[in-house]
Design a protein around this motif. Structure first.
Motif, PDB file in Angstrom:
ATOM      1  N   LYS A   1     -18.295 -35.243  -4.581  1.00  0.00           N
ATOM      2  CA  LYS A   1     -17.929 -34.852  -3.221  1.00  0.00           C
ATOM      3  C   LYS A   1     -19.059 -35.200  -2.248  1.00  0.00           C
TER       4      LYS A   1
ATOM      5  N   MET B   1      -9.960 -37.209  -0.435  1.00  0.00           N
ATOM      6  CA  MET B   1     -10.668 -36.000  -0.858  1.00  0.00           C
ATOM      7  C   MET B   1      -9.740 -34.791  -0.829  1.00  0.00           C
TER       8      MET B   1
ATOM      9  N   MET C   1     -10.908 -31.786  -3.239  1.00  0.00           N
ATOM     10  CA  MET C   1     -12.266 -31.538  -2.735  1.00  0.00           C
ATOM     11  C   MET C   1     -12.233 -30.918  -1.337  1.00  0.00           C
TER      12      MET C   1
END
Length: 183
Positions: free
Chosen positions: A35, A77, A83
């Motif tokens: 991340k 993401m 994430m």
């Protein structure tokens, strides 16, 4: 921090869309990205837009490709990698049409409320990394100014020359680039 090293920066136009570019080359083959690495990549992509705002007080259409790439990373993401605050859920469609072109997502993939949450989270990721890019560049304004002077004169900076420019500056890195103090 945590990004691939810059090998070249140029303001020489390439093709129809690129008015210049920054080339980063990975030092190793990677199959996974954390991340933090993805956030750093977004920050880097938003650096040109941030520099433009800092130097001229205005923005242009020049960063449109970088904005697109940064948004794609943030979207992945949120929708694919889990994430974000939206949770550990895969929201991207994996359906394919007959001739391998993706089928557009339609209603029924997830609720409108979830779509709004996804959009908000993508916007927050981009916004936070843009603020980080502004902070880093404001803290390194002297390097930015020296780099601009070299680019205006020579139109290109190679990686080693950029390292030398950065080494000439003696101030400490901005807070976001420093390691966090131990608890």
């Amino acid at each position: 921090p945590g990004t691939d090293p810059v090998q070249k920066i140029t303001v020489i136009p390439r093709g129809i869309a690129a008015l210049g570019y920054t080339m980063q080359v990975p030092t190793e083959d990677r199959f996974l990205m954390s991340k933090t690495e993805l956030e750093n990549k977004i920050t880097t992509l938003l650096g040109g837009r941030a520099a433009e705002e800092i130097v001229s007080g205005d923005i242009s259409t020049g960063a449109h490709n970088d904005l697109s790439r940064a948004t794609d990373i943030a979207r992945s993401m949120v929708k694919e990698y889990g994430m974000s605050k939206v949770g550990q859920v895969f929201y991207a469609s994996q359906r394919r049409a007959q001739f391998l072109s993706p089928i557009p997502e339609g209603p029924g993939e997830y609720s409108e409320a979830t779509a709004e949450e996804i959009d908000q989270e993508i916007k927050e990721i981009i916004g936070a990394q843009y603020q980080r890019a502004l902070e880093i560049l404001r803290g390194r304004r002297d390097i930015l100014e020296k780099s601009v002077a070299v680019l205006l004169e020579k139109e290109t900076i190679e990686g080693d020359e950029l390292k030398q420019l950065m080494a000439q500056v003696t101030d400490t890195p901005p807070a976001s680039a420093q390691p966090a103090p131990a608890a």
